[in-house]
Design a protein around this motif. Structure first.
Motif, PDB file in Angstrom:
ATOM      1  N   GLN A 267       1.165  -1.018   0.038  1.00  0.00           N
ATOM      2  CA  GLN A 267      -0.061  -0.179  -0.090  1.00  0.00           C
ATOM      3  C   GLN A 267       1.063   1.303   0.226  1.00  0.00           C
ATOM      4  O   GLN A 267       1.962   1.778   1.255  1.00  0.00           O
ATOM      5  CB  GLN A 267      -0.921   0.219   0.912  1.00  0.00           C
ATOM      6  CG  GLN A 267      -2.274   0.700   1.324  1.00  0.00           C
ATOM      7  CD  GLN A 267      -2.825   1.257   2.368  1.00  0.00           C
ATOM      8  OE1 GLN A 267      -2.644   0.054   2.885  1.00  0.00           O
ATOM      9  NE2 GLN A 267      -3.774   2.089   1.977  1.00  0.00           N
ATOM     10  N   GLN A 268       0.725   1.588  -1.119  1.00  0.00           N
ATOM     11  CA  GLN A 268       1.367   3.857  -0.729  1.00  0.00           C
ATOM     12  C   GLN A 268       0.626   4.331  -0.330  1.00  0.00           C
ATOM     13  O   GLN A 268      -0.333   4.767  -0.204  1.00  0.00           O
ATOM     14  CB  GLN A 268       1.549   3.618  -2.661  1.00  0.00           C
ATOM     15  CG  GLN A 268       2.207   2.821  -3.418  1.00  0.00           C
ATOM     16  CD  GLN A 268       3.647   2.393  -3.011  1.00  0.00           C
ATOM     17  OE1 GLN A 268       3.983   3.711  -3.168  1.00  0.00           O
ATOM     18  NE2 GLN A 268       3.790   1.448  -3.104  1.00  0.00           N
TER      19      GLN A 268
ATOM     20  N   LYS B 273      -4.304  11.929  -6.593  1.00  0.00           N
ATOM     21  CA  LYS B 273      -3.547  12.513  -7.928  1.00  0.00           C
ATOM     22  C   LYS B 273      -3.411  10.677  -7.856  1.00  0.00           C
ATOM     23  O   LYS B 273      -2.984   9.834  -6.698  1.00  0.00           O
ATOM     24  CB  LYS B 273      -2.931  12.467  -8.150  1.00  0.00           C
ATOM     25  CG  LYS B 273      -2.619  12.182  -9.595  1.00  0.00           C
ATOM     26  CD  LYS B 273      -1.572  13.322 -10.298  1.00  0.00           C
ATOM     27  CE  LYS B 273      -1.257  13.452 -11.411  1.00  0.00           C
ATOM     28  NZ  LYS B 273       0.055  14.570 -11.998  1.00  0.00           N
ATOM     29  N   GLU B 274      -4.342  10.121  -8.726  1.00  0.00           N
ATOM     30  CA  GLU B 274      -3.571   8.534  -8.758  1.00  0.00           C
ATOM     31  C   GLU B 274      -2.672   8.597  -9.585  1.00  0.00           C
ATOM     32  O   GLU B 274      -2.991   8.304 -11.173  1.00  0.00           O
ATOM     33  CB  GLU B 274      -5.009   7.450  -8.925  1.00  0.00           C
ATOM     34  CG  GLU B 274      -6.291   7.123  -8.569  1.00  0.00           C
ATOM     35  CD  GLU B 274      -7.584   6.849  -9.030  1.00  0.00           C
ATOM     36  OE1 GLU B 274      -7.335   5.249 -10.309  1.00  0.00           O
ATOM     37  OE2 GLU B 274      -8.570   6.798  -7.861  1.00  0.00           O
ATOM     38  N   GLN B 275      -1.883   7.443  -9.450  1.00  0.00           N
ATOM     39  CA  GLN B 275      -1.016   6.788 -10.403  1.00  0.00           C
ATOM     40  C   GLN B 275      -1.053   5.384 -10.115  1.00  0.00           C
ATOM     41  O   GLN B 275      -0.382   5.158  -9.172  1.00  0.00           O
ATOM     42  CB  GLN B 275       0.729   7.521  -9.868  1.00  0.00           C
ATOM     43  CG  GLN B 275      -0.074   9.412  -9.833  1.00  0.00           C
ATOM     44  CD  GLN B 275       1.928   9.936  -9.341  1.00  0.00           C
ATOM     45  OE1 GLN B 275       2.726   9.522  -8.563  1.00  0.00           O
ATOM     46  NE2 GLN B 275       1.379  11.697  -9.611  1.00  0.00           N
ATOM     47  N   PRO B 276      -0.132   5.030 -11.418  1.00  0.00           N
ATOM     48  CA  PRO B 276       0.286   3.617 -11.740  1.00  0.00           C
ATOM     49  C   PRO B 276       1.126   3.168 -10.928  1.00  0.00           C
ATOM     50  O   PRO B 276       2.017   4.101 -10.811  1.00  0.00           O
ATOM     51  CB  PRO B 276       0.545   3.227 -13.465  1.00  0.00           C
ATOM     52  CG  PRO B 276       0.298   4.502 -13.877  1.00  0.00           C
ATOM     53  CD  PRO B 276      -0.133   5.636 -13.065  1.00  0.00           C
TER      54      PRO B 276
END
Length: 106
Positions: free
Chosen positions: A90-91, A102-105
């Motif tokens: 988990q980031q 903001k979602e990032q891959p």
């Protein structure tokens, strides 16, 4: 002559299929990949299964698949071998003052 060639071809195909086939058997709580083909692409889900026969298994499916019957032929299943690389860490999520993110891959 044509029948003999057709029979020979069928025998070769059967022999090849018999040599390549594996008797799969799963136990309760085994994880499996499930091949679902009614959709455009092939989807795979790791799910715990319960044996209800030698070639038919009942799986515990996630709620988003509740419209699908939960019994599958063994040919639609593949054994899942646990691998630590399959577990994503988990980031930390940073929230802005306006509570947006903001979602990032990964």
């Amino acid at each position: 002559m044509v029948r003999e060639k057709l029979k020979a071809a069928q025998d070769r195909q059967k022999s090849y299929a018999d040599n390549r086939s594996k008797d799969l058997e799963f136990a309760v709580r085994d994880w499996v990949f499930l091949k679902l083909s009614p959709w455009k692409d092939v989807m795979r889900f790791g799910k715990r299964g319960k044996c209800i026969g030698h070639v038919v298994y009942r799986l515990t499916l996630p709620p988003e698949l509740s419209q699908i019957h939960d019994v599958f032929h063994v040919s639609m299943l593949r054994k899942y071998v646990p691998n630590p690389s399959h577990v994503l860490e988990q980031q930390p999520m940073e929230l802005r003052e306006d509570l947006m993110y903001k979602e990032q891959p990964v």
